[in-house]
Design an enzyme around this catalytic site. Structure first.
Site, mmCIF file in Angstrom:
data_model
loop_
_atom_site.group_PDB
_atom_site.id
_atom_site.type_symbol
_atom_site.label_atom_id
_atom_site.label_comp_id
_atom_site.label_asym_id
_atom_site.label_seq_id
_atom_site.Cartn_x
_atom_site.Cartn_y
_atom_site.Cartn_z
ATOM 1 N N GLU A 1 -7.858 -29.254 10.006
ATOM 2 C CA GLU A 1 -7.455 -27.867 9.749
ATOM 3 C C GLU A 1 -8.652 -26.936 9.646
ATOM 4 O O GLU A 1 -8.616 -25.809 10.135
ATOM 5 C CB GLU A 1 -6.612 -27.829 8.463
ATOM 6 N N LYS B 1 -16.046 -30.067 14.239
ATOM 7 C CA LYS B 1 -15.110 -29.760 15.335
ATOM 8 C C LYS B 1 -15.446 -30.467 16.632
ATOM 9 O O LYS B 1 -14.768 -30.267 17.643
ATOM 10 C CB LYS B 1 -15.013 -28.273 15.667
ATOM 11 N N GLY C 1 -24.535 -19.288 3.648
ATOM 12 C CA GLY C 1 -23.757 -20.478 4.013
ATOM 13 C C GLY C 1 -22.610 -20.206 4.977
ATOM 14 O O GLY C 1 -21.680 -21.000 5.078
ATOM 15 N N THR D 1 -19.704 -33.199 8.311
ATOM 16 C CA THR D 1 -20.989 -32.959 8.981
ATOM 17 C C THR D 1 -20.711 -32.104 10.215
ATOM 18 O O THR D 1 -19.559 -31.823 10.529
ATOM 19 C CB THR D 1 -21.617 -34.277 9.482
ATOM 20 N N GLU E 1 -23.136 -22.007 11.154
ATOM 21 C CA GLU E 1 -23.353 -23.416 11.470
ATOM 22 C C GLU E 1 -24.822 -23.712 11.155
ATOM 23 O O GLU E 1 -25.641 -22.772 11.099
ATOM 24 C CB GLU E 1 -23.112 -23.672 12.967
ATOM 25 N N VAL F 1 -10.814 -24.466 12.343
ATOM 26 C CA VAL F 1 -10.556 -23.067 12.678
ATOM 27 C C VAL F 1 -10.201 -22.321 11.402
ATOM 28 O O VAL F 1 -9.295 -22.731 10.669
ATOM 29 C CB VAL F 1 -9.378 -22.949 13.683
ATOM 30 N N LYS G 1 -13.183 -23.078 18.932
ATOM 31 C CA LYS G 1 -12.022 -22.864 18.055
ATOM 32 C C LYS G 1 -10.796 -22.451 18.857
ATOM 33 O O LYS G 1 -9.701 -22.982 18.625
ATOM 34 C CB LYS G 1 -12.347 -21.796 17.016
ATOM 35 N N ASP H 1 -19.155 -21.555 19.254
ATOM 36 C CA ASP H 1 -18.309 -21.994 18.155
ATOM 37 C C ASP H 1 -16.913 -21.362 18.254
ATOM 38 O O ASP H 1 -15.905 -22.039 18.050
ATOM 39 C CB ASP H 1 -18.993 -21.601 16.840
#
Ligand code: ADP
Ligand code: ASP
Ligand code: MG
Length: 816
Positions: free
Chosen positions: A610, A583, A668, A559, A671, A613, A686, A682
């Site tokens: 993993e 994240k 897709g 999610t 976010e 990023v 990262k 975002d």
């Protein structure tokens, strides 16, 4: 002669008794047999319950007796021919009148002694054996009912009487010599003392009766017929993968049964072992199954010779008593005094451990004995407690003993290391350990609620080299979640075949609902999971995972919700692995990130992210490998937003910026809220995560963010945002034109250097490594101590549900 014993389930009802009859008929064609039976299933428990209710002045005892009477009446009606029924019906009625009379007495007195308890429970076996004998006689078998209770003599230690072997064996020998019928049938469990009062041999004691008779007449073999196909590698009710053991030694069987394998009452082995009589465990409901042979020299296959253990057993309702104090060091006789006082109270000590410092001694006993034990020990050591040489005895309850058993453990090193590491990896805390000097058994004491898990973990480690069961809890069924679930179903057969891993999706949840299945949700059920699910929050989902307490569990957060990471800490504390593409946790406060990593380390589990990023690209794993091998990350230069790359690669002014962003969202790559991508938030998260993984304790606020999105675009909801993008089309067009005029392109980059990180829009020239980056690709360029001249470069698709799901999938496999 052979001895056959049938347990409670085997004689539970007429239908089962007919199966028993078939076995008896078949066996009696080969040899004379003695048949020993238990009471009908549950009858002993109910008789005790009735007597106890009466002693508590609770009139429900009358109903209990009534129900038991009816059960036996029905049995007579179903088993005995109509014409012969009436005498047997009166027989049953008469005995239940007696039982009721005794219970009325108990009710009036409000007291139930062990002696009376034995009298009451003896009716169970007495009735079952009599009715079955009558049935066999009507089936034209040469069958005689034997009152074994009169022949087996014991002391007067009611409910757990000690057998006088010399007298009993003599009685049995004479009786069986004088009565040459083909089938002789009698009650198990019940015996009598010198005054001929009924005594019993301990719960489960019918096995013992059969074994005593087998030994007395030096029988050819003893067959224990029950409801499972032999002694198994674990209790099949706890471990669904338990398998019957073909052959096992008396000693191993004794250890397994002593530590809880209920299939055989522990004292039953000794009499046949001494006489070297083969003991078979067979299944009444699958008589053709080979069952288990217990003997001195079991024949084992080459494969079994490789196995260190024969079984794992479990015993619940255990308490630990610890006697501790400096006064115990070097003083002889303390343990003698402790055990003497427990033996005086007739308390069974199951396990003992003492540290080499002699500072404390810990023993395991049955929970039912704690008050008696506590009082006895504290009064025996009263002087020592007063003088502060020892403390009052410490008691812990709610525990279980789990034991790993096998002769082969003697010759192998590392068995306990293997045992403790697999338990540790599953967050099972060990309270005490004992290893017998025979090295045939390693026993551990753990909390009761972990016992099913521990049995399964050990069973899998020592008996299921074939397949490791992994329990996955998937939180999130959106874009990435649904792709991941599909990949798991598609790939599972391959993983089973090639890597011996079975991935069970044991739970699925989204923001509204949840569904669980310990055996794994089938694909068909997954397709309609929403119809079967219950309403839930993420806290409910996590709570249920913890309470199910299954081994090898992985919680998968697919999610982007800020709520879900709130449960990570509590799951890691239970050694549940976490794999997240979310994240938020790894980019939240450094303290939170650090605490989660530490908790994972301290509880022997994994916290992998993993896909935070570069989606499925090996970025975080690469940093981790470099750092672990002693390298040092000096700088990172990167394009980390597949979305922004997609947007700037597709935006050339021919379509509006808003249209290009909408396309990225539709495909897709963004976010759920595309502003997280476009604002650089975002990307900043990262590079923060990469810097942290490289060993720099940065906070989000330390990241410099040179944004390009007008402030106004950040207000309102996602629809307002698209509206605003259209209004600001000129602004975006200018950004593009300015770069183009220099012969450069727009890239949103991230950089980490000299301990500082920044993100922002840049004009990138054709000679830059960052230039030739197409579609939604990401690139990460590491300069390190070892990669100082030519950098280490990771490049490829850095967004998209399919690649992210496969990155999550890889993390799942790595985590277990
Ligand atoms: P019976 O009434 O026939 O004497 P029990 O209930 O006493 O049967 O014993 C059989 C039960 O023992 C099985 O149903 C099984 O659940 C339980 N059990 C526990 N451990 C083991 C084991 N290692 N192997 C087989 N059965 C076991
Ligand atoms: N009926 C007794 C019990 O339930 C003895 C036995 O079944 O072995 O304990
Ligand atoms: Mg039994």
């Amino acid at each position: 002669m052979k001895i056959l014993k049938f347990g409670g389930t085997s004689v539970a009802n007429a239908q089962n008794i007919i199966l028993v009859e078939k076995i008896i008929k078949k066996e009696s064609l080969k040899d004379r047999i003695v048949v020993i039976v238990s009471a009908l299933h549950g009858v002993t428990d109910q008789l005790i319950k009735g007597a106890e209710s009466a002693s508590a002045k609770d009139e429900t005892y009358l109903q209990i007796i009534k129900a038991l009477e009816e059960k036996h009446i029905n049995l007579v009606k179903e088993l005995i021919p109509v014409l012969a029924q009436s005498s047997w019906l009166s027989f049953v009625k008469k005995h239940f009148n007696d039982i009721e009379d005794i219970c009325n007495g108990i009710f009036v007195l409000g007291e139930l002694t062990d002696k009376i308890k034995d009298r009451i429970t003896s009716y169970g076996e007495f009735l079952s054996s009599s009715i079955i004998a009558a049935r066999l006689q009507h089936e034209e078998l040469d069958c005689l009912w034997m009152n074994s209770a009169e022949l087996i003599k014991t002391d007067s230690n009611f409910t757990n009487a000690k057998v006088d072997f010399a007298i009993s064996e003599n009685n049995l020998k004479i009786y069986l010599n004088e009565h040459q019928n083909t089938v002789i049938i009698g009650p198990g469990f019940v015996a009598s003392d010198q005054k001929n009062s009924p005594t019993t041999l301990g719960r489960g004691g019918s096995d013992y009766t059969a074994s005593i008779i087998a030994a007395a007449i030096d029988a050819k073999e003893l067959q224990i017929w029950t409801d499972v196909s032999g002694m198994m590698t674990a209790d099949p009710r706890l471990a669904t993968n338990a398998k019957p053991i073909a052959e096992i030694s008396y000693h191993e069987a004794m250890e397994l049964s002593h530590f809880g394998a209920k299939v055989l009452y522990p004292p039953s082995i000794q009499p046949v072992m001494i006489r070297n009589i083969d003991l078979f465990i067979k299944n009444t409901f699958a008589p053709e199954a080979p069952g288990t042979l217990i003997s001195h020299h079991p024949e084992v296959s080459e494969n079994e010779k490789q196995q260190v253990a024969v079984g794992v057993s479990n015993m619940s309702h255990i308490a630990l008593l610890t006697l501790e104090g400096s006064g115990m060091v070097g003083i002889p006789g303390i343990s003698a005094k402790l055990f003497h006082c427990l033996s005086q109270e007739k308390i069974n000590v199951i396990l003992i451990t003492q540290g080499s410092s002699e500072h404390s001694i810990t023993i395991a006993i049955h929970e039912k004995d704690i008050f008696q034990a506590e009082n006895a020990i504290n009064s025996a050591f009263a002087d020592d407690i007063n003088m502060k040489r020892v403390y009052a005895v410490k008691i812990e309850t709610g525990l279980s003993i789990v034991a790993l058993v096998g002769e082969n453990m003697k010759s192998r090193s590392g068995v306990s290391a293997r045992m403790f590491s697999c338990l540790g990896n599953n967050g099972i805390n060990i309270r005490a350990i004992a290893q017998g000097s025979s090295e045939r058994n390693i026993s551990i004491v753990i909390t009761e609620k972990d016992s099913k898990k521990a049995v399964n973990v050990l069973h899998e480690e020592f008996f299921e080299s074939e397949i490791k069961q992994i329990h996955l809890y998937i939180c999130g069924t959106g874009n990435v979640g649904s792709k991941l679930i599909q990949q798991i179903y598609d790939q599972n057969a391959y993983l089973q075949e090639n890597f011996s891993i079975n991935l069970r999706i044991a739970g699925i949840s989204n923001s509204r609902n949840m569904l669980f299945s310990d055996q794994g949700i089938s694909y068909e059920n997954y397709l309609s999971w929403n119809d079967q699910s219950t309403k839930a929050s993420v806290q409910d989902f996590a709570g249920e995972i913890v309470s199910r307490n299954l081994r090898n569990s992985v919680f998968v957060d697919v999610t982007a919700s800020p709520e879900v990471p709130k449960v990570y800490q509590s799951l890691l504390e239970r050694s549940i692995n976490i794999v997240a593409c979310n994240k938020i946790a790894a980019s939240s406060d450094f303290e939170v990130y650090k605490a989660l990593k530490n908790t994972a380390r301290n509880h022997n589990c994994s916290f992998y992210f993993e896909t935070n990023v570069g989606a499925g690209l090996p970025v975080i794993g690469t940093i981790s490998d470099l750092i672990k091998s002693g390298d040092k990350i000096n700088s990172i230069q990167a394009v980390l937003s597949g979305t922004l790359n997609f947007v700037f690669n597709h935006y050339d002014g021919s379509r509006t910026f808003s249209e290009v962003v909408a396309q990225a969202q539709k495909e897709g790559y963004t976010e759920p809220d595309p502003r997280l991508d476009l604002s650089g938030t975002d990307v900043a998260r990262k590079i923060l995560i990469l810097a942290r993984e490289a060993g720099y304790p940065l906070e989000f606020k330390d990241i410099e963010n040179i944004g390009f999105l007008p402030e106004e675009c950040m207000q309102g909801d996602v629809n307002d945002f698209y509206e605003k993008l259209t209004q600001y089309e000129d602004h975006f067009k200018n950004l593009f034109n300015n770069a183009e005029q220099e012969g450069k392109i727009l890239k949103y980059t991230a950089e980490f250097k000299e301990g500082k990180a920044k993100v922002g829009l840049q004009h990138v020239a054709p000679d830059s490594d960052l230039y030739h980056l197409y579609g939604k690709d990401n690139i990460v360029i590491f300069k390190t101590m070892r990669y100082s001249e030519q950098p280490l470069v990771v490049k490829g698709a850095g967004a998209g549900a399919e690649v992210t799901a496969s990155g999550v999938f890889a993390d799942i496999i790595r985590s277990i």
